[in-house]
Design a protein around this motif. Structure first.
Motif, PDB file in Angstrom:
ATOM      1  N   GLU A   1      82.195  -6.186  11.811  1.00 24.00           N
ATOM      2  CA  GLU A   1      81.547  -6.092  13.124  1.00 24.00           C
ATOM      3  C   GLU A   1      80.139  -6.648  13.082  1.00 24.00           C
ATOM      4  O   GLU A   1      79.680  -7.298  14.029  1.00 24.00           O
ATOM      5  N   ASP A   2      79.442  -6.384  11.987  1.00 24.59           N
ATOM      6  CA  ASP A   2      78.086  -6.925  11.834  1.00 24.59           C
ATOM      7  C   ASP A   2      78.122  -8.450  11.718  1.00 24.59           C
ATOM      8  O   ASP A   2      77.264  -9.148  12.247  1.00 24.59           O
ATOM      9  N   ALA A   3      79.141  -8.943  11.006  1.00 22.66           N
ATOM     10  CA  ALA A   3      79.287 -10.392  10.856  1.00 22.66           C
ATOM     11  C   ALA A   3      79.512 -11.059  12.214  1.00 22.66           C
ATOM     12  O   ALA A   3      79.054 -12.184  12.443  1.00 22.66           O
ATOM     13  N   LYS A   4      80.208 -10.364  13.100  1.00 25.98           N
ATOM     14  CA  LYS A   4      80.443 -10.910  14.440  1.00 25.98           C
ATOM     15  C   LYS A   4      79.134 -11.038  15.213  1.00 25.98           C
ATOM     16  O   LYS A   4      78.932 -12.000  15.962  1.00 25.98           O
ATOM     17  N   ILE A   5      78.225 -10.072  15.023  1.00 26.66           N
ATOM     18  CA  ILE A   5      76.911 -10.143  15.671  1.00 26.66           C
ATOM     19  C   ILE A   5      76.144 -11.362  15.152  1.00 26.66           C
ATOM     20  O   ILE A   5      75.541 -12.129  15.914  1.00 26.66           O
ATOM     21  N   LEU A   6      76.213 -11.565  13.823  1.00 27.46           N
ATOM     22  CA  LEU A   6      75.542 -12.713  13.220  1.00 27.46           C
ATOM     23  C   LEU A   6      76.155 -14.029  13.706  1.00 27.46           C
ATOM     24  O   LEU A   6      75.454 -15.004  13.953  1.00 27.46           O
ATOM     25  N   ALA A   7      77.474 -14.027  13.827  1.00 25.59           N
ATOM     26  CA  ALA A   7      78.161 -15.238  14.282  1.00 25.59           C
ATOM     27  C   ALA A   7      77.713 -15.635  15.681  1.00 25.59           C
ATOM     28  O   ALA A   7      77.507 -16.821  15.972  1.00 25.59           O
TER      29      ALA A   7
ATOM     30  N   ALA B   1      84.813 -13.171   8.445  1.00 27.83           N
ATOM     31  CA  ALA B   1      84.836 -14.585   8.072  1.00 27.83           C
ATOM     32  C   ALA B   1      85.312 -15.437   9.235  1.00 27.83           C
ATOM     33  O   ALA B   1      84.819 -16.552   9.453  1.00 27.83           O
ATOM     34  N   LYS B   2      86.270 -14.919  10.003  1.00 27.44           N
ATOM     35  CA  LYS B   2      86.787 -15.656  11.165  1.00 27.44           C
ATOM     36  C   LYS B   2      85.694 -15.884  12.195  1.00 27.44           C
ATOM     37  O   LYS B   2      85.550 -16.988  12.738  1.00 27.44           O
ATOM     38  N   ALA B   3      84.891 -14.842  12.441  1.00 28.07           N
ATOM     39  CA  ALA B   3      83.804 -14.974  13.414  1.00 28.07           C
ATOM     40  C   ALA B   3      82.768 -15.992  12.938  1.00 28.07           C
ATOM     41  O   ALA B   3      82.293 -16.835  13.714  1.00 28.07           O
ATOM     42  N   ILE B   4      82.437 -15.924  11.641  1.00 30.41           N
ATOM     43  CA  ILE B   4      81.466 -16.864  11.087  1.00 30.41           C
ATOM     44  C   ILE B   4      82.011 -18.288  11.141  1.00 30.41           C
ATOM     45  O   ILE B   4      81.292 -19.247  11.454  1.00 30.41           O
ATOM     46  N   ALA B   5      83.302 -18.427  10.843  1.00 27.65           N
ATOM     47  CA  ALA B   5      83.925 -19.754  10.865  1.00 27.65           C
ATOM     48  C   ALA B   5      83.880 -20.372  12.250  1.00 27.65           C
ATOM     49  O   ALA B   5      83.627 -21.578  12.403  1.00 27.65           O
ATOM     50  N   MET B   6      84.131 -19.564  13.272  1.00 23.74           N
ATOM     51  CA  MET B   6      84.085 -20.073  14.642  1.00 23.74           C
ATOM     52  C   MET B   6      82.693 -20.594  14.969  1.00 23.74           C
ATOM     53  O   MET B   6      82.540 -21.628  15.632  1.00 23.74           O
ATOM     54  N   ALA B   7      81.679 -19.890  14.478  1.00 21.20           N
ATOM     55  CA  ALA B   7      80.310 -20.332  14.719  1.00 21.20           C
ATOM     56  C   ALA B   7      80.014 -21.621  13.962  1.00 21.20           C
ATOM     57  O   ALA B   7      79.361 -22.533  14.480  1.00 21.20           O
ATOM     58  N   LEU B   8      80.505 -21.703  12.723  1.00 23.98           N
ATOM     59  CA  LEU B   8      80.258 -22.896  11.912  1.00 23.98           C
ATOM     60  C   LEU B   8      80.914 -24.134  12.509  1.00 23.98           C
ATOM     61  O   LEU B   8      80.460 -25.258  12.276  1.00 23.98           O
TER      62      LEU B   8
END
Length: 328
Positions: free
Chosen positions: A40-46, A70-77
């Motif tokens: 959930e925190d990673a999603k905020i960062l994403a 990782a999925k949320a971060i990947a979408m941002a990347l």
């Protein structure tokens, strides 16, 4: 930056505030004990990455980010154009999360360094990364190692190594790859060595503690006879034995590109020691060589020391812990 309990509502609000107040190019949020970030925190960062036009580096090591994070971060990347470095080491991304991240590398054009060490990516994760490297032209450095023994390994074996080696046959952008502390064995090493024979962009390869053995060392030695771009290679703690140490050393009599090599803790003996002495006497490009923790006899050690007296580049530059193996 103080560590924050991100799992509470107040903690998440604080995390969002940190991101909103971020003015520099680097965001450093490593975990510590029970204060790790989760999905959930990673999603905020994403979400922050989707909006950011200033962040160039994010450190998220030692957290509890899993496949969903990782999925949320990947979408941002996939759309971010400013981030150049991301450290996701010591998380719980696994092969599924790695596949999603690898997919983002197909479109991302800005990321030059990614650290996925200690994430249990497995051969399937390595395969996904390899597929991305076939088309990605931005990445310069990638870390797929397991550097902390208290954490679980990537479990990257010969199958994953073969996929990565195949990518290295065509990839023209990667300059550093770290595969240390995995289980690629001599089989995976032979595939990597085949790639090194034609790859002209890699300058640093770390194969420390992979069980490559004497046969793997022979394959690397043959590659070094043809490769003219590799400058740094770590082959320490690989049980290459006296034969492997000799094979690598003999290759260095011809190779003029390598400037830093680690052959430590490899059960090298008299033949290997003599070969290392020959390298020190004749090779004029090597600037650092680590041959500590081997089984050299005193007279062989003396031969190495005598050779060092004639080599201005190496004399006095190898690490002092190597003296621990000398019984003079």
């Amino acid at each position: 930056m103080p560590y924050i309990w991100f799992h509470s509502k107040k903690g998440k609000e604080k995390l969002q505030q940190i991101i909103d107040d971020q003015v520099g190019a680097k965001l450093d949020l490593p975990g510590k004990k029970m204060l790790e970030m989760g999905d959930e925190d990673a999603k905020i960062l994403a979400n922050a990455l989707l909006r950011s036009t200033t962040l160039t580096e994010i450190i998220l090591s030692n957290n509890k980010i899993g496949p969903q994070g990782a999925k949320a971060i990947a979408m941002a990347l996939s759309t971010n154009t400013t981030l150049t470095k991301i450290n996701l080491s010591m998380n719980k991304i696994g092969p599924d999360g790695t596949k999603i991240l690898a997919n983002s590398l197909l479109t991302n054009k800005s990321l030059t360094e990614i650290n996925l060490s200690d994430n249990e990516i497995g051969d399937e994760g390595a395969k996904a990364i390899a597929m991305a490297l076939l088309t990605n032209t931005a990445l310069k450095k990638i870390n797929l190692s397991n550097t902390k023994f208290k954490y679980k390994s990537n479990k990257l074996g010969p199958v994953g190594a073969r996929f990565l080696a195949n990518a290295l046959l065509t990839n023209k952008s990667l300059i550093e790859i770290n595969l240390s502390n995995n289980k690629i064995s001599d089989e995976g090493t032979k595939a990597i060595a085949k790639a090194l024979r034609s790859n002209s962009t890699l300058t640093k390869v770390d194969l420390h503690q992979n069980g490559i053995g004497e046969n793997g060392a022979l394959a690397i030695a043959n590659a070094l006879l043809e490769n003219s771009s590799l400058k740094v290679i770590n082959l320490g703690s690989n049980s290459i034995g006296d034969g492997g140490t000799s094979s690598i050393s003999n290759a260095l009599l011809t190779n003029t590109a390598i400037i830093n090599i680690d052959l430590s803790n490899n059960n090298g003996a008299d033949k290997g020691a003599d070969a290392i002495a020959d390298v020190i006497l004749s090779n004029t490009t090597i600037e650092r060589i680590n041959f500590s923790q081997n089984n050299f006899r005193d007279d062989c050690t003396i031969a190495i020391l005598n050779a060092l007296r004639t080599n201005d580049k190496l004399r006095g530059r190898f690490s002092m812990d190597q003296w621990d193996t000398f019984s003079l």
